[in-house]
Scaffold this active site. Structure first.
Site, mmCIF file in Angstrom:
data_model
loop_
_atom_site.group_PDB
_atom_site.id
_atom_site.type_symbol
_atom_site.label_atom_id
_atom_site.label_comp_id
_atom_site.label_asym_id
_atom_site.label_seq_id
_atom_site.Cartn_x
_atom_site.Cartn_y
_atom_site.Cartn_z
ATOM 1 C CG ASP A 163 -22.871 -1.775 0.774
ATOM 2 O OD1 ASP A 163 -23.482 -0.872 1.393
ATOM 3 O OD2 ASP A 163 -21.629 -1.829 0.694
ATOM 4 C CD GLU A 218 -31.033 5.217 5.628
ATOM 5 O OE1 GLU A 218 -29.848 5.545 5.400
ATOM 6 O OE2 GLU A 218 -31.578 5.334 6.743
ATOM 7 C CG ASP A 222 -35.627 7.480 4.425
ATOM 8 O OD1 ASP A 222 -34.551 7.482 3.813
ATOM 9 O OD2 ASP A 222 -35.785 7.967 5.559
ATOM 10 C CG HIS A 281 -22.119 -1.821 7.408
ATOM 11 N ND1 HIS A 281 -21.863 -2.102 8.732
ATOM 12 C CD2 HIS A 281 -22.690 -0.600 7.411
ATOM 13 C CE1 HIS A 281 -22.236 -1.093 9.489
ATOM 14 N NE2 HIS A 281 -22.754 -0.159 8.711
ATOM 15 C CG ASN A 317 -26.501 -1.379 7.289
ATOM 16 O OD1 ASN A 317 -26.366 -2.234 6.417
ATOM 17 N ND2 ASN A 317 -26.443 -0.084 7.033
#
Ligand SMILES: [Mg+2]
Length: 311
Positions: free
Chosen positions: A192, A219, A175, A188, A183
């Site tokens: 990414d 994630e 994780d 965002h 974010n």
């Protein structure tokens, strides 16, 4: 080794050395040629070399070509390489038997070079197109890693294989720490980009072909580690956490470190009739939970058997 990129591998299985020589000379420009002189050796070579195409003699002692072809179709440990039968019999029954056994094509003797070459070219092209399509369907669009569907399929196959071979297998759930905060802080698009960089670090860290690295969720990543014991998991956990930390991707909103970090939970299992994949992944998930509880940017390995691992 793959049909994309590198050279194709063509396996010739025939109990006659002259036929092997003849075929090899005809198709040598179309790939790397390997050969075996009986069915058992041919199956072993297919397992190890994973050829893109197999030219298979029908008439062989001990195990004939039909049997070899059936085993290739039935054995999950063998690559499903397309098989072209090579035979002296040009009867319809013989051809039908070959197709029923799973062959994609049939070449009858006497061997004529342009015919052999054309058939081989066609099936290598088809195989490359098929592998490319399968590759696209099994990939995650953002990261290019395998997707969860593909992982679940491979996990089921590997679980069964390790059970048959009575060997330990491992899994790592990974994780990205405080990714929601990342974010929120960076947006965002940067999120990414961050996921792609972490995916690249984890994905390029695979050392063996059977290792499967997949994006498991937003994630979350998962790594299947075949033939791995607890010591190997300890090693992998420390190594993968260090590898992502070493990227030094700034994470100003992280409560753990000034850079992007990961937490990992690992578990190993010797699959037995009573054990399940859910149980196995559940152990890794609990180990991941412990890693998060203990401050993140670290890994935990589930104890042998079940439960948690003492520090
Ligand atoms: Mg023969």
């Amino acid at each position: 080794m793959s049909a994309q990129g590198g050279e194709s591998t063509i396996l010739i299985i025939d109990d006659n050395a002259e036929t092997i020589q003849l075929l090899a000379a005809m198709v040598r420009d179309q790939g790397k040629i390997i050969f075996a002189m009986d069915g058992a050796a041919g199956l072993e070579m297919a397992r190890r070399q994973r050829p893109q195409l197999i030219l298979l003699d029908v008439e062989m002692h001990h195990m004939d070509g039909f049997e070899v072809c059936r085993r290739i179709a039935a054995d999950p440990d063998l690559p499903h390489s397309p098989v072209i039968f090579v035979t002296a019999h040009d009867s319809t029954e013989s051809e039908l038997a070959g197709l029923a056994a799973g062959a994609v094509d049939f070449i009858t003797k006497p061997l004529i070079a342009p015919v052999v070459q054309a058939r081989v070219r066609t099936h290598l092209r088809l195989q490359a197109a098929l592998q490319s399509l399968q590759g696209q369907a099994s990939r995650d669009g953002l990261t290019g890693l395998y997707n969860r569907r593909f992982f679940d399929e491979r996990m089921a196959e590997e679980f069964a294989r390790h059970q048959r071979q009575r060997d330990l297998m491992g899994v790592a759930l990974i994780d990205v720490d405080h990714f929601k905060l990342y974010n929120d802080h960076y947006g965002h698009q940067m999120g990414d980009t961050c996921l792609k960089a972490v995916a690249e670090a984890i994905g390029s860290g695979t050392r063996r072909p059977a290792e499967i690295v997949a994006r498991y969720g937003g994630e979350e990543f998962v790594v299947l580690l075949p033939n791995s014991d607890w010591a190997a998991l300890e090693h992998y956990g420390a190594w993968i956490c260090g590898r992502v930390a070493a990227l030094q991707l700034p994470h100003a909103a992280s409560l753990t470190a000034p850079h992007v970090s990961i937490s990992a939970g690992l578990s190993a299992i010797l699959p037995e009739p009573g054990s399940s994949i859910e149980m196995f992944l559940g152990q890794a998930d609990r180990a991941l939970y412990l890693a998060k509880q203990q401050g993140r940017n670290c890994y935990r390995v589930a104890a042998e058997g079940a439960g948690s691992h003492g520090p």
